[in-house]
Scaffold this motif. Structure first.
Motif, short mmCIF file in Angstrom:
data_model
loop_
_atom_site.label_atom_id
_atom_site.label_comp_id
_atom_site.label_asym_id
_atom_site.label_seq_id
_atom_site.Cartn_x
_atom_site.Cartn_y
_atom_site.Cartn_z
N TYR A 2 0.82 -1.20 0.00
CA TYR A 2 0.00 0.00 0.00
C TYR A 2 0.86 1.26 0.00
O TYR A 2 0.48 2.27 -0.60
CB TYR A 2 -0.95 -0.01 1.19
CG TYR A 2 -1.90 -1.17 1.15
CD1 TYR A 2 -2.87 -1.26 0.17
CD2 TYR A 2 -1.80 -2.20 2.08
CE1 TYR A 2 -3.73 -2.33 0.11
CE2 TYR A 2 -2.67 -3.27 2.04
CZ TYR A 2 -3.63 -3.34 1.05
OH TYR A 2 -4.47 -4.39 1.01
N LEU A 5 1.88 1.87 -3.54
CA LEU A 5 0.77 2.42 -4.30
C LEU A 5 0.57 3.89 -3.95
O LEU A 5 0.37 4.72 -4.84
CB LEU A 5 -0.51 1.63 -3.99
CG LEU A 5 -1.79 2.11 -4.65
CD1 LEU A 5 -1.70 2.02 -6.16
CD2 LEU A 5 -2.97 1.33 -4.13
N LEU A 9 0.94 7.16 -6.71
CA LEU A 9 -0.16 8.02 -7.13
C LEU A 9 0.26 9.48 -7.10
O LEU A 9 0.91 9.93 -6.16
CB LEU A 9 -1.36 7.82 -6.20
CG LEU A 9 -2.07 6.47 -6.33
CD1 LEU A 9 -3.11 6.33 -5.25
CD2 LEU A 9 -2.69 6.32 -7.70
N ALA A 19 -8.26 8.61 -5.46
CA ALA A 19 -7.79 7.61 -6.43
C ALA A 19 -7.76 6.22 -5.81
O ALA A 19 -8.13 5.24 -6.46
CB ALA A 19 -6.40 8.00 -6.95
N CYS A 20 -7.36 6.11 -4.55
CA CYS A 20 -7.37 4.81 -3.87
C CYS A 20 -8.79 4.28 -3.72
O CYS A 20 -9.02 3.08 -3.92
CB CYS A 20 -6.70 4.93 -2.50
SG CYS A 20 -4.91 5.00 -2.57
N LEU A 23 -9.90 3.09 -7.15
CA LEU A 23 -9.23 1.83 -7.47
C LEU A 23 -9.84 0.66 -6.69
O LEU A 23 -10.05 -0.43 -7.24
CB LEU A 23 -7.74 1.93 -7.19
CG LEU A 23 -6.92 2.76 -8.17
CD1 LEU A 23 -5.49 2.93 -7.67
CD2 LEU A 23 -6.92 2.10 -9.53
N VAL A 26 -13.16 -0.22 -8.25
CA VAL A 26 -12.95 -0.92 -9.53
C VAL A 26 -12.59 -2.39 -9.27
O VAL A 26 -13.11 -3.29 -9.94
CB VAL A 26 -11.88 -0.21 -10.37
CG1 VAL A 26 -11.42 -1.07 -11.54
CG2 VAL A 26 -12.41 1.12 -10.88
N VAL A 27 -11.74 -2.63 -8.30
CA VAL A 27 -11.35 -4.02 -7.98
C VAL A 27 -12.57 -4.81 -7.50
O VAL A 27 -12.78 -5.95 -7.93
CB VAL A 27 -10.22 -4.03 -6.93
CG1 VAL A 27 -10.01 -5.42 -6.37
CG2 VAL A 27 -8.93 -3.52 -7.55
#
Length: 81
Positions: A2, A5, A9, A19-20, A23, A26-27
């Motif tokens: 993490y 990541l 970003l 953004a996290c 994301l 989306v996952v």
């Protein structure tokens, strides 16, 4: 993982947090829309090992014939409801 990541970003903290979140959503969406439906036929969750007639053990099995007989008699033609 993490931390890598987070460092990758771009932008300030608020943009990175947004953004996290996107994301992560989306996952989750990919898992529910494509991964889980593709894997579910290969999982044993639909293989029943319990007989539906013996749902609650010996006591229920002993009363099951009486319940079936009363249900059959009440559904006879001309029986009052």
């Amino acid at each position: 993982m993490y931390a890598a990541l987070w460092r990758a970003l771009p932008g300030p903290v608020a943009a990175k947090a947004a953004a996290c979140l996107v994301l992560a959503l989306v996952v989750v969406a990919v898992c529910f829309l494509w991964v889980f439906p593709a894997v579910s036929p290969h999982l044993p969750f639909s293989d029943n090992t319990v007989d539906p007639g013996a749902a609650a053990g010996p006591a229920a099995a002993a009363s099951a014939p009486a319940a079936a007989a009363s249900a059959a008699s009440s559904s006879a033609p001309g029986a009052p409801r």
